[in-house]
Write an enzyme that holds these catalytic residues in place. Structure first.
Site, short mmCIF file in Angstrom:
data_model
loop_
_atom_site.label_atom_id
_atom_site.label_comp_id
_atom_site.label_asym_id
_atom_site.label_seq_id
_atom_site.Cartn_x
_atom_site.Cartn_y
_atom_site.Cartn_z
N LYS A 183 0.85 -1.20 0.00
CA LYS A 183 0.00 0.00 0.00
C LYS A 183 0.88 1.24 0.00
O LYS A 183 1.90 1.29 0.69
CB LYS A 183 -0.88 -0.02 1.26
CG LYS A 183 -1.91 1.08 1.34
CD LYS A 183 -2.76 0.94 2.61
CE LYS A 183 -3.90 1.94 2.65
NZ LYS A 183 -4.76 1.78 3.85
N SER A 187 -9.69 1.71 2.76
CA SER A 187 -8.83 2.49 1.91
C SER A 187 -7.76 1.67 1.18
O SER A 187 -7.15 2.17 0.23
CB SER A 187 -8.14 3.57 2.75
OG SER A 187 -7.29 2.97 3.71
N SER A 207 -9.91 -0.72 6.94
CA SER A 207 -9.30 -0.58 5.61
C SER A 207 -8.54 -1.78 5.07
O SER A 207 -8.13 -1.75 3.91
CB SER A 207 -8.37 0.62 5.59
OG SER A 207 -9.13 1.77 5.39
N1 GLN Z 1 -13.24 3.98 6.11
C1 GLN Z 1 -12.69 4.43 7.35
C2 GLN Z 1 -12.30 5.88 7.23
O1 GLN Z 1 -12.61 6.46 6.26
C3 GLN Z 1 -11.51 3.59 7.73
C4 GLN Z 1 -10.32 3.86 6.92
C5 GLN Z 1 -9.13 3.05 7.34
O2 GLN Z 1 -9.25 2.02 8.00
N2 GLN Z 1 -7.97 3.55 7.00
O3 GLN Z 1 -11.72 6.46 8.09
#
Ligand code: GLN
Length: 485
Positions: A77, A152, A176
């Site tokens: 990532k 994400s 994420s």
């Molecule tokens: N979807 C969640 C957010 O927008 C979690 C994102 C994540 O785990 N990085 O914060």
């Protein structure tokens, strides 16, 4: 074809000499070139670097060298620093940032002989659930390119699912790793908070962030966790707890285990196909000797509001460093220091990141800190205590990962609240710091993946992997591959 192999299958073929790392990496690079224009799962593909690492791996192996990942192509990532290779967090503010160091996890992958094939797309600074908030454009779901891959870590999930790498690394602050794994029909593990060092992970919300594997099957998640878990003095939150061999005992079954099924996780508005698939998975484990127990995690409903105070608050502090001075993007044409800061942050950050910085700065500001941030931390403790109490009675907890199959690209971008609600079932584990693994458990009628998650007590990664592996053995959903249209 080498690109359809799991990591453990690939390692056997590399060790026996049936395949060379150069053949494998070349096959993956060709496939990325052919397929990724449809998916946009990579921000950077390191063609030359990967071939060079493959040559070195083959040389080492010829000299008798071995390594848990020697010669295997792994995608990372774009939130994790890679020495000499662009690391952007999918933000304009880091568009040209080339780190002078490797993150702990990338260092561990390299020590194990992995070939870092490229950096995967993500929501900017990991803020999002769909990988649409990327400066480099949205990633698409390999199962249906009109759908989101989750986020994400959507680039990592799509790349694993489409066989563009042997395995990948993601990060999970509120879901994420697990949510995109569910959306793309792969396995994603969020380890216990402190199990894996975040040194060199571009910080989003430091009390929640955790790095973990995203793989084609459960055994591969164990293989990657073996490599990346461990103590690191450069991350002060990293736990000095002995690392298990996560691959051993993974086939021991579920006989004698008690699986808790939380009532609050079968929420109103949940898709009936998700409900059915997850309940069938639980039944399958009951048939294999597990005891099923209905439980309550009464504070579940507060998780989303608590998270959306704590995560933005921490983000607003972590992102203060992108000021155009130390590194990264700086806006042109400002006539004072303050206007340079303002223009840099105005142009360098996307809309969602700015929304979070504003929410977080507000929640931390004098007079509001007690009402919001402190209050949220107190409710967070109640959420954690729900889990601690539940684990006195059950070995693990099973629940859907996401309430619905992946939605359409563009469908929720206009409504941040709808987007946030995608994480109702994943955020709780981050707030409590417990480990969780999501794995595919079925498909919707229109052939979109459905995921189930197994949550466990602190540092019980081995146990949740064992439960997941047992279920995988009966479902075999991991064998299905997307046809990329
Ligand atoms: N979807 C969640 C957010 O927008 C979690 C994102 C994540 O785990 N990085 O914060």
């Amino acid at each position: 074809m080498p690109h359809s192999l799991t990591i453990h299958e690939l390692m056997e073929k590399l060790d026996s000499g049936e395949l060379s790392s150069q053949q494998v990496v070349k096959a993956y690079l060709d496939r990325i070139e052919a397929v990724d224009p449809k998916l946009n799962s990579f921000v950077t593909v390191d063609r030359e670097g990967a071939m060079e690492q493959a040559r070195q791996a083959d040389r080492q192996r010829a000299e008798g060298g071995r390594g848990a990942l020697l010669g295997a192509p792994i995608a990372v990532k774009d939130a994790l620093a890679t020495k000499g290779l662009k690391t952007t967090a999918s933000s304009k503010s880091l568009e040209n940032y080339i780190p002078p160091f490797d993150s702990f996890v990338v260092g561990k992958l390299k020590e194990a002989g992995a070939v870092i094939i490229g950096k995967t797309n993500m929501d900017e600074f990991a803020m999002g659930s769909s990988t649409e908030n990327s400066h480099f454009g949205a990633t698409r779901n390999p199962w249906n390119t009109d759908k989101i891959p989750g986020g994400s870590s959507g680039g990592s999930a799509a790349a694993v699912s489409a066989d563009l790498c042997a395995g990948a690394i993601g990060s999970d602050t509120g879901g994420s790793i697990r949510q995109p794994a569910s959306c793309c029909g792969i396995v994603g593990l969020k380890p216990t908070y402190g199990r894996v060092s975040r040194f060199g992970l571009i910080a989003f919300a430091s009390s929640l962030d955790q790095v973990g594997p995203m793989t084609k099957d459960v055994a591969d998640a164990a293989v990657l966790l073996n490599v990346i878990a461990g103590y690191d003095s450069l991350d002060s939150t990293c736990a000095d707890v002995a690392v298990d061999d996560y691959t051993s005992g993974i086939g021991d079954g579920v006989e004698g285990l008690t699986i808790g099924v939380p009532r609050e996780y079968f929420v109103d508005g949940m898709d009936p196909e998700v409900d059915r698939s997850v309940r069938e998975s639980i039944e399958a484990l009951e048939n294999l000797g597990a005891r099923i127990k209905s439980i309550s995690l009464p504070h579940t409903k507060y998780a989303v509001p608590v998270y959306y105070v704590i995560a933005p608050a921490e983000a607003s502090s972590n992102l203060a460093r992108y000021d155009g001075v130390k590194y990264g993007f700086r806006a042109d044409g400002a006539d004072s220091l303050v206007s340079m800061y303002e223009a840099t942050r105005m142009e360098g950050f996307g809309a969602e990141v700015k929304r979070r910085i504003m929410l977080g700065t507000y929640a931390l500001s004098s007079g509001y800190y007690d009402a919001y941030y402190l209050k949220a931390q107190k409710v967070r403790t109640l959420i954690r205590d729900d889990f601690l109490k539940a684990f006195e009675e059950v070995s693990v907890i099973m629940a859907p990962t996401v309430p619905t199959p992946p939605f359409g690209i563009g469908e929720k971008t206009g409504d941040p609240l709808q987007m946030y609600l995608n994480d109702v079932l994943t955020i709780n584990a981050n707030l409590a710091g417990i480990p969780g693994v999501s794995m595919p458990c079925g498909f919707s009628a229109d052939r979109l993946p459905i995921g189930v998650q197994v949550l466990g007590p602190y540092f019980k990664e081995k146990l949740i992997l064992r439960v997941a592996r047992t279920l995988e053995g009966v479902l075999s959903c991991n064998k299905a591959k997307p046809v990329i249209n």
